[in-house]
Design a protein around this motif. Structure first.
Motif, PDB file in Angstrom:
ATOM      1  N   VAL A  25     -53.184 -31.269  26.097  1.00  0.00           N
ATOM      2  CA  VAL A  25     -54.162 -31.481  25.034  1.00  0.00           C
ATOM      3  C   VAL A  25     -53.568 -30.911  23.739  1.00  0.00           C
ATOM      4  CG1 VAL A  25     -56.490 -30.956  24.234  1.00  0.00           C
ATOM      5  CG2 VAL A  25     -56.039 -31.262  26.663  1.00  0.00           C
ATOM      6  N   TYR A  26     -53.556 -31.751  22.709  1.00  0.00           N
ATOM      7  CA  TYR A  26     -53.013 -31.310  21.423  1.00  0.00           C
ATOM      8  C   TYR A  26     -54.167 -31.096  20.468  1.00  0.00           C
ATOM      9  CZ  TYR A  26     -48.578 -32.935  23.244  1.00  0.00           C
ATOM     10  OH  TYR A  26     -47.480 -33.121  24.010  1.00  0.00           O
ATOM     11  N   ASP A  27     -54.023 -30.033  19.670  1.00  0.00           N
ATOM     12  CA  ASP A  27     -55.026 -29.763  18.643  1.00  0.00           C
ATOM     13  C   ASP A  27     -54.529 -30.412  17.361  1.00  0.00           C
ATOM     14  OD1 ASP A  27     -57.029 -28.835  17.067  1.00  0.00           O
ATOM     15  OD2 ASP A  27     -56.487 -26.717  17.238  1.00  0.00           O
ATOM     16  N   ASN A  28     -55.022 -31.587  17.046  1.00  0.00           N
ATOM     17  CA  ASN A  28     -54.587 -32.319  15.860  1.00  0.00           C
ATOM     18  C   ASN A  28     -54.880 -31.565  14.566  1.00  0.00           C
ATOM     19  OD1 ASN A  28     -53.593 -34.386  17.362  1.00  0.00           O
ATOM     20  ND2 ASN A  28     -55.468 -35.596  17.283  1.00  0.00           N
ATOM     21  N   THR A  29     -55.908 -30.785  14.537  1.00  0.00           N
ATOM     22  CA  THR A  29     -56.280 -30.057  13.326  1.00  0.00           C
ATOM     23  C   THR A  29     -55.195 -29.042  12.956  1.00  0.00           C
ATOM     24  OG1 THR A  29     -58.548 -30.208  14.144  1.00  0.00           O
ATOM     25  CG2 THR A  29     -58.182 -28.840  12.247  1.00  0.00           C
ATOM     26  N   ASN A  30     -54.722 -28.287  13.944  1.00  0.00           N
ATOM     27  CA  ASN A  30     -53.674 -27.296  13.663  1.00  0.00           C
ATOM     28  C   ASN A  30     -52.359 -27.972  13.274  1.00  0.00           C
ATOM     29  OD1 ASN A  30     -55.262 -25.093  14.109  1.00  0.00           O
ATOM     30  ND2 ASN A  30     -54.674 -24.869  16.264  1.00  0.00           N
ATOM     31  N   PHE A  31     -52.076 -29.103  13.930  1.00  0.00           N
ATOM     32  CA  PHE A  31     -50.852 -29.829  13.634  1.00  0.00           C
ATOM     33  C   PHE A  31     -50.867 -30.351  12.198  1.00  0.00           C
ATOM     34  CE2 PHE A  31     -48.347 -33.812  13.735  1.00  0.00           C
ATOM     35  CZ  PHE A  31     -47.108 -33.258  14.051  1.00  0.00           C
ATOM     36  N   ILE A  32     -51.968 -30.936  11.786  1.00  0.00           N
ATOM     37  CA  ILE A  32     -52.102 -31.451  10.416  1.00  0.00           C
ATOM     38  C   ILE A  32     -52.061 -30.307   9.417  1.00  0.00           C
ATOM     39  CG2 ILE A  32     -53.686 -32.617   8.829  1.00  0.00           C
ATOM     40  CD1 ILE A  32     -54.552 -34.347  11.214  1.00  0.00           C
ATOM     41  N   SER A  33     -52.678 -29.195   9.730  1.00  0.00           N
ATOM     42  CA  SER A  33     -52.663 -28.017   8.856  1.00  0.00           C
ATOM     43  C   SER A  33     -51.234 -27.489   8.689  1.00  0.00           C
ATOM     44  CB  SER A  33     -53.572 -26.942   9.442  1.00  0.00           C
ATOM     45  OG  SER A  33     -53.502 -25.777   8.671  1.00  0.00           O
ATOM     46  N   LEU A  34     -50.470 -27.463   9.772  1.00  0.00           N
ATOM     47  CA  LEU A  34     -49.086 -27.016   9.716  1.00  0.00           C
ATOM     48  C   LEU A  34     -48.252 -27.926   8.823  1.00  0.00           C
ATOM     49  CD1 LEU A  34     -46.801 -25.146  10.729  1.00  0.00           C
ATOM     50  CD2 LEU A  34     -46.492 -26.761  12.617  1.00  0.00           C
ATOM     51  N   ILE A  35     -48.444 -29.226   8.971  1.00  0.00           N
ATOM     52  CA  ILE A  35     -47.695 -30.187   8.148  1.00  0.00           C
ATOM     53  C   ILE A  35     -48.051 -30.015   6.675  1.00  0.00           C
ATOM     54  CG2 ILE A  35     -47.415 -32.643   7.645  1.00  0.00           C
ATOM     55  CD1 ILE A  35     -47.545 -33.139  10.660  1.00  0.00           C
ATOM     56  N   LYS A  36     -49.331 -29.820   6.374  1.00  0.00           N
ATOM     57  CA  LYS A  36     -49.759 -29.601   4.977  1.00  0.00           C
ATOM     58  C   LYS A  36     -49.124 -28.335   4.401  1.00  0.00           C
ATOM     59  CE  LYS A  36     -54.236 -31.949   5.060  1.00  0.00           C
ATOM     60  NZ  LYS A  36     -55.686 -31.757   4.982  1.00  0.00           N
ATOM     61  N   GLN A  37     -49.075 -27.286   5.226  1.00  0.00           N
ATOM     62  CA  GLN A  37     -48.456 -26.036   4.765  1.00  0.00           C
ATOM     63  C   GLN A  37     -46.965 -26.228   4.493  1.00  0.00           C
ATOM     64  OE1 GLN A  37     -49.349 -23.160   7.786  1.00  0.00           O
ATOM     65  NE2 GLN A  37     -51.430 -22.778   7.031  1.00  0.00           N
ATOM     66  N   LEU A  38     -46.304 -26.983   5.370  1.00  0.00           N
ATOM     67  CA  LEU A  38     -44.879 -27.245   5.169  1.00  0.00           C
ATOM     68  C   LEU A  38     -44.646 -28.053   3.898  1.00  0.00           C
ATOM     69  CD1 LEU A  38     -43.672 -28.038   8.810  1.00  0.00           C
ATOM     70  CD2 LEU A  38     -43.124 -26.030   7.424  1.00  0.00           C
ATOM     71  N   LEU A  39     -45.476 -29.054   3.637  1.00  0.00           N
ATOM     72  CA  LEU A  39     -45.352 -29.859   2.418  1.00  0.00           C
ATOM     73  C   LEU A  39     -45.589 -28.996   1.175  1.00  0.00           C
ATOM     74  CD1 LEU A  39     -47.145 -33.179   3.431  1.00  0.00           C
ATOM     75  CD2 LEU A  39     -44.730 -32.878   2.913  1.00  0.00           C
ATOM     76  N   GLU A  40     -46.603 -28.161   1.225  1.00  0.00           N
ATOM     77  CA  GLU A  40     -46.915 -27.285   0.084  1.00  0.00           C
ATOM     78  C   GLU A  40     -45.774 -26.291  -0.158  1.00  0.00           C
ATOM     79  OE1 GLU A  40     -48.819 -26.128  -3.184  1.00  0.00           O
ATOM     80  OE2 GLU A  40     -49.452 -27.788  -1.918  1.00  0.00           O
ATOM     81  N   SER A  41     -45.213 -25.766   0.908  1.00  0.00           N
ATOM     82  CA  SER A  41     -44.078 -24.846   0.784  1.00  0.00           C
ATOM     83  C   SER A  41     -42.875 -25.540   0.154  1.00  0.00           C
ATOM     84  CB  SER A  41     -43.706 -24.301   2.156  1.00  0.00           C
ATOM     85  OG  SER A  41     -42.567 -23.483   2.075  1.00  0.00           O
ATOM     86  N   GLY A  42     -42.630 -26.779   0.533  1.00  0.00           N
ATOM     87  CA  GLY A  42     -41.533 -27.551  -0.058  1.00  0.00           C
ATOM     88  C   GLY A  42     -41.751 -27.779  -1.540  1.00  0.00           C
ATOM     89  N   LYS A  43     -42.995 -28.075  -1.934  1.00  0.00           N
ATOM     90  CA  LYS A  43     -43.307 -28.264  -3.357  1.00  0.00           C
ATOM     91  C   LYS A  43     -43.089 -26.973  -4.143  1.00  0.00           C
ATOM     92  CE  LYS A  43     -46.833 -31.858  -2.759  1.00  0.00           C
ATOM     93  NZ  LYS A  43     -48.284 -32.135  -2.870  1.00  0.00           N
ATOM     94  N   GLN A  44     -43.534 -25.858  -3.571  1.00  0.00           N
ATOM     95  CA  GLN A  44     -43.373 -24.570  -4.252  1.00  0.00           C
ATOM     96  C   GLN A  44     -41.895 -24.207  -4.403  1.00  0.00           C
ATOM     97  OE1 GLN A  44     -45.698 -21.771  -2.021  1.00  0.00           O
ATOM     98  NE2 GLN A  44     -47.661 -22.504  -2.843  1.00  0.00           N
ATOM     99  N   THR A  45     -41.114 -24.476  -3.389  1.00  0.00           N
ATOM    100  CA  THR A  45     -39.674 -24.210  -3.451  1.00  0.00           C
ATOM    101  C   THR A  45     -39.025 -25.069  -4.532  1.00  0.00           C
ATOM    102  OG1 THR A  45     -39.639 -23.656  -1.105  1.00  0.00           O
ATOM    103  CG2 THR A  45     -37.531 -24.153  -2.133  1.00  0.00           C
ATOM    104  N   SER A  46     -39.416 -26.320  -4.588  1.00  0.00           N
ATOM    105  CA  SER A  46     -38.872 -27.222  -5.611  1.00  0.00           C
ATOM    106  C   SER A  46     -39.233 -26.729  -7.010  1.00  0.00           C
ATOM    107  CB  SER A  46     -39.411 -28.632  -5.377  1.00  0.00           C
ATOM    108  OG  SER A  46     -38.994 -29.493  -6.419  1.00  0.00           O
ATOM    109  N   ASN A  47     -40.494 -26.332  -7.183  1.00  0.00           N
ATOM    110  CA  ASN A  47     -40.924 -25.806  -8.493  1.00  0.00           C
ATOM    111  C   ASN A  47     -40.198 -24.518  -8.833  1.00  0.00           C
ATOM    112  OD1 ASN A  47     -42.681 -27.909  -8.963  1.00  0.00           O
ATOM    113  ND2 ASN A  47     -44.460 -26.840  -8.126  1.00  0.00           N
TER     114      ASN A  47
END
Length: 189
Positions: A25-47
C-alpha cells in the motif's frame, strides 16, 4: 526534470526494502508531498545560484569603481604636486636669482637644476595623459592605478627635492648676506 524526480522517487521506494504480506500500500499523499518539496528545493537552489552570480558581478563592478577612484585621487595629488612645483619656481626661484648674493656664474646652474625638475614633471604629465586617454596601452584599471600611484610618489619626491634646493639656496644667500655685513662693518677704533 519530471523523469529524474520520478526515478528518484522510485529508487527511494525500492531501497526501503519493506517486507509485507499481501499487496503493498502506497501513501500517495506523502509521495506527492515529497516531490513538491524536491521541486521547491530545486527552485531555491537555482535562485541561490543566480544570487551568487549577481553578487559576484557586483563585487567585480565595485572593485572596478574602486580602482577608478584610486586613479582619480592619484591624478588629483599629482596635479597638486605639480602646482606646488610651479609655485615654488615662480616665487622662490625668482627671488633667488634676483638676489645680489648669487653670483652670475651660479644663475645658469641654479636655473638648469630647477628646469630639470620641471621638465621631468612635464614628461610625467605627458605619460599620465597617454595612460589615461589612449587604448593602445592595454592594461586594467588596477594596473593604471598602480602606475599613477608610482607617479604620485615621484611627484612628491620632486616637490621635496625642489623645496630642499630652495632652502639650500636661501641658506647660501643668508650666509653671504651675513658675511657681507661682517666684512663691510665699520670699525671705530
Amino acid at each position: 526534470m519530471k523523469t529524474k524526480i520520478l526515478i528518484l522517487a522510485m529508487a527511494l521506494l525500492f531501497s526501503l526494502n519493506i517486507k509485507a504480506q499481501g499487496m503493498p500500500v502506497y501513501d500517495n499523499t506523502n509521495f506527492i508531498s515529497l516531490i513538491k518539496q524536491l521541486l521547491e528545493s530545486g527552485k531555491q537552489t537555482s535562485n541561490l545560484m543566480k544570487t551568487v552570480k549577481f553578487l559576484k558581478t557586483q563585487k567585480e563592478n565595485l572593485e572596478k569603481v574602486n580602482d577608478v577612484i584610486k586613479q582619480l585621487k592619484a591624478v588629483q595629488e599629482i596635479n597638486r604636486n605639480n602646482q606646488r612645483l610651479i609655485d615654488i619656481v615662480n616665487d622662490d626661484l625668482r627671488d633667488i636669482l634676483n638676489s645680489p648674493f648669487i653670483k652670475p656664474e651660479e644663475i645658469t646652474r641654479i636655473s638648469d637644476s630647477f628646469n630639470a625638475i620641471i621638465d621631468t614633471s612635464l614628461d610625467n604629465l605627458d605619460f599620465i595623459d597617454q595612460i589615461l586617454s589612449s587604448d593602445y596601452i592595454k592594461m586594467s584599471d588596477a594596473e593604471r592605478a598602480s602606475i599613477l600611484k608610482d607617479k604620485e610618489v615621484q611627484t612628491k619626491e620632486m616637490v621635496a627635492e625642489i623645496t630642499k634646493k630652495t632652502e639650500r639656496y636661501r641658506d647660501i644667500i643668508s650666509f653671504r648676506k651675513m658675511q657681507d655685513k661682517i666684512n663691510n662693518r665699520e670699525t671705530a677704533y
